[in-house]
Design an enzyme around this catalytic site. Structure first.
Site, short mmCIF file in Angstrom:
data_model
loop_
_atom_site.label_atom_id
_atom_site.label_comp_id
_atom_site.label_asym_id
_atom_site.label_seq_id
_atom_site.Cartn_x
_atom_site.Cartn_y
_atom_site.Cartn_z
N ARG A 299 48.56 74.40 74.09
CA ARG A 299 47.96 74.93 75.32
C ARG A 299 46.54 74.38 75.51
NH1 ARG A 299 45.80 80.63 76.81
NH2 ARG A 299 46.09 80.63 79.06
N HIS B 105 44.86 72.59 78.79
CA HIS B 105 43.63 73.08 79.44
C HIS B 105 42.51 72.04 79.38
CE1 HIS B 105 44.53 77.66 79.74
NE2 HIS B 105 45.60 76.93 79.97
N VAL C 7 41.07 70.01 83.25
CA VAL C 7 39.69 70.27 83.69
C VAL C 7 38.82 69.09 83.24
CG1 VAL C 7 37.74 71.88 83.60
CG2 VAL C 7 40.08 72.75 83.44
N GLY D 5 39.65 66.07 83.05
CA GLY D 5 40.43 65.10 82.28
C GLY D 5 40.42 65.38 80.79
N SER E 147 36.28 68.38 76.82
CA SER E 147 35.29 69.32 77.40
C SER E 147 35.67 70.76 77.07
CB SER E 147 35.16 69.12 78.91
OG SER E 147 36.42 69.22 79.53
N ASN F 11 40.32 80.98 79.83
CA ASN F 11 40.38 80.38 78.48
C ASN F 11 40.11 81.38 77.36
OD1 ASN F 11 41.16 77.78 79.08
ND2 ASN F 11 39.07 77.03 79.40
N PRO G 231 46.10 76.54 86.51
CA PRO G 231 47.19 77.29 87.14
C PRO G 231 47.32 78.71 86.59
CG PRO G 231 48.02 75.37 85.93
CD PRO G 231 46.54 75.29 85.90
N HIS H 62 56.28 76.45 77.14
CA HIS H 62 56.41 77.90 76.92
C HIS H 62 57.62 78.23 76.06
CE1 HIS H 62 53.71 78.84 80.67
NE2 HIS H 62 53.06 78.28 79.67
N ASP I 190 59.51 82.84 74.74
CA ASP I 190 60.96 82.80 74.97
C ASP I 190 61.64 83.45 73.76
OD1 ASP I 190 61.33 80.93 72.93
OD2 ASP I 190 62.09 79.34 74.22
N ASP J 38 62.23 74.21 71.25
CA ASP J 38 63.60 73.88 71.63
C ASP J 38 63.76 74.11 73.14
OD1 ASP J 38 63.68 76.61 71.98
OD2 ASP J 38 64.88 77.01 70.19
C1 HEM Z 1 52.90 75.63 85.01
C2 HEM Z 1 51.75 76.25 84.96
C3 HEM Z 1 51.35 77.10 83.79
C4 HEM Z 1 50.94 78.38 83.84
C5 HEM Z 1 50.78 79.21 85.09
C6 HEM Z 1 50.69 78.81 82.49
C7 HEM Z 1 50.26 80.05 82.13
C8 HEM Z 1 50.21 80.53 80.83
C9 HEM Z 1 49.81 81.86 80.45
C10 HEM Z 1 49.34 82.95 81.41
C11 HEM Z 1 49.94 81.96 79.12
C12 HEM Z 1 49.62 83.17 78.26
C13 HEM Z 1 48.39 82.87 77.40
C14 HEM Z 1 47.22 83.78 77.57
O1 HEM Z 1 46.95 84.23 78.70
O2 HEM Z 1 46.53 84.00 76.56
C15 HEM Z 1 50.41 80.69 78.63
C16 HEM Z 1 50.69 80.39 77.32
C17 HEM Z 1 51.00 79.14 76.86
N1 HEM Z 1 51.03 77.99 77.61
FE1 HEM Z 1 51.04 77.90 79.62
N2 HEM Z 1 50.97 77.78 81.64
C18 HEM Z 1 51.37 76.70 82.39
C19 HEM Z 1 51.67 75.44 81.92
C20 HEM Z 1 51.55 75.06 80.60
C21 HEM Z 1 51.59 73.70 80.12
C22 HEM Z 1 51.72 72.48 81.03
C23 HEM Z 1 51.47 73.75 78.77
C24 HEM Z 1 51.41 72.62 77.78
C25 HEM Z 1 51.93 71.42 77.99
C26 HEM Z 1 51.39 75.14 78.40
C27 HEM Z 1 51.35 75.62 77.12
C28 HEM Z 1 51.31 76.96 76.78
C29 HEM Z 1 51.53 77.46 75.44
C30 HEM Z 1 51.94 76.63 74.22
C31 HEM Z 1 51.34 78.83 75.50
C32 HEM Z 1 51.39 79.83 74.33
C33 HEM Z 1 49.97 79.97 73.81
C34 HEM Z 1 49.77 80.85 72.63
O3 HEM Z 1 50.74 81.33 72.02
O4 HEM Z 1 48.61 81.08 72.32
N3 HEM Z 1 51.40 75.90 79.53
N4 HEM Z 1 50.56 79.83 79.70
#
Ligand code: HEM
Length: 321
Positions: free
Chosen positions: A68, A72, A76, A78, A82, A97, A164, A194, A242, A249
């Site tokens: 994640r 991020h 932001v 690139g 940062s 963040n 996003p 996710h 999930d 997976d």
């Molecule tokens: C499509 C738009 C996306 C939205 C709206 C979004 C939103 C979120 C939100 C709200 C969480 C919960 C984490 C928190 O609030 O502490 C999360 C977790 C996470 N996101 Fe996204 N995300 C998006 C795309 C992505 C992308 C592109 C990646 C990486 C390539 C990513 C990787 C992750 C991962 C791995 C987690 C789990 C983090 C953890 O367990 O600490 N997400 N995401």
């Protein structure tokens, strides 16, 4: 190097780990290059891999945290590290963040790299190598990371507010990713990140705390989520992204098809004609390869190269000259 195997042995480990399951990226037009450190720090990827293996073994939340963090960073200013900079009004301080974690793992990897090759490898490249390794260590395919990024010296809190949000519509998500040069199908496959990690109840409670609940939720999943997020503990509880959240997976897409997508931004991908095909297309083995390719693309967003930026010595501080 203490208890570590020799650099040559590490290089063999990482080569094998990558060769088992990896894709070769298409030629980049960004000034980045696979093997950028071949002469200046040949063991860099082995060092980062080894460091990440230790960090993820000690704490299984590190892999999703780093994946994640890479996203991020790239969205932001690139992929310029940062997001790593410490300071009162930096990206790290933005509300979007506050849940980021895994900084210690990047610190450890960067320190190990600095010990071997002082002042050569950017923190931005360390983060991209580490994100790839996080996926491999969680069970996904690896990819060859085009490298040569330089580190930014600017990090502004407000800019991270444009990341996003989980409540965004598909049109908004397509727009945000499109502005970074990523297509709707790349957005869908990257959302497959996710497949690992957790999200706090507050990021999806609007779906279940209303009457009636969000109709796109499978009723049994809505009941499950309500049980997981009792109102009194809503600020402090997180739920698996999930149903196999420790393994990288394609279960994320299977869950969405079954009405068990956690965030609005996940589930709504199934109900828009621009994205539903991608949900079905990634509901199997193709996901691993598609994800690796999309990560290579994401890792090239607005990078600094050549003489721009700097090679940061410490992962979270701009160099003092
Ligand atoms: C499509 C738009 C996306 C939205 C709206 C979004 C939103 C979120 C939100 C709200 C969480 C919960 C984490 C928190 O609030 O502490 C999360 C977790 C996470 N996101 Fe996204 N995300 C998006 C795309 C992505 C992308 C592109 C990646 C990486 C390539 C990513 C990787 C992750 C991962 C791995 C987690 C789990 C983090 C953890 O367990 O600490 N997400 N995401």
């Amino acid at each position: 190097m203490g208890r570590w195997p020799s650099p040559a042995l590490l290089a063999i480990f990482v080569t094998i780990a990558l060769a088992m399951n990896s894709i070769i990226p298409a030629a980049a037009h960004t000034g980045l290059k696979v093997g950028f450190y071949r002469h200046s720090c040949p063991q860099v990827e082995a060092i980062v891999y080894n460091s990440m293996a230790q960090s993820t073994k000690a704490d299984d939340t590190v892999a999703p945290g780093i994946l994640r963090m890479a996203f991020h960073d790239c969205f932001v200013r690139g992929c310029d590290a940062s997001v790593l900079l410490e300071g009162p009004n930096t990206e790290r301080r933005a509300r979007t963040n506050t849940g980021l974690h895994g900084f210690d793992a990047i610190d450890a990897a960067k320190r190990a790299v600095e010990n071997a090759c002082p002042g050569v490898v950017s923190a931005a490249d360390v983060l991209q190598f580490a994100a790839r390794d996080a996926v491999v260590l969680a069970g996904g395919y690896g990819w060859h990371v085009p490298a040569g990024r330089r580190d930014g010296t600017v990090s502004i809190m407000e800019e991270a507010l444009n990341l996003p949000a989980p409540s965004m519509t598909v049109s908004q998500l397509i727009d945000v990713f499109g502005r970074k040069g990523l297509s709707p199908s790349q957005m869908v496959v990257l959302s497959g990140a996710h497949t690992i990690g957790k999200a706090p109840c507050v990021t999806f409670d609007d779906r279940v705390q209303t009457t009636p609940v969000d109709p796109t939720l499978a009723p049994s999943f809505a009941t499950f989520l309500k049980g997981q997020c009792p109102y009194a503990a809503i600020q402090s509880t997180s739920v698996d992204m999930d149903s196999t959240a420790h393994t990288f997976d394609s279960q994320y897409f299977k869950d969405i098809i079954a009405g068990r997508g956690l965030l609005t931004s996940d589930q709504s991908l199934l109900y828009d004609s621009r994205t539903s095909g991608g949900v079905y297309a990634n509901n199997g083995a193709a996901f691993y390869r598609n994800f690796a390719k999309a990560m290579v693309k994401m890792s090239q967003i607005e990078v600094l190269t050549g003489l721009d930026g700097e090679i940061r010595r410490q992962f979270d501080q701009v160099n003092s000259h």
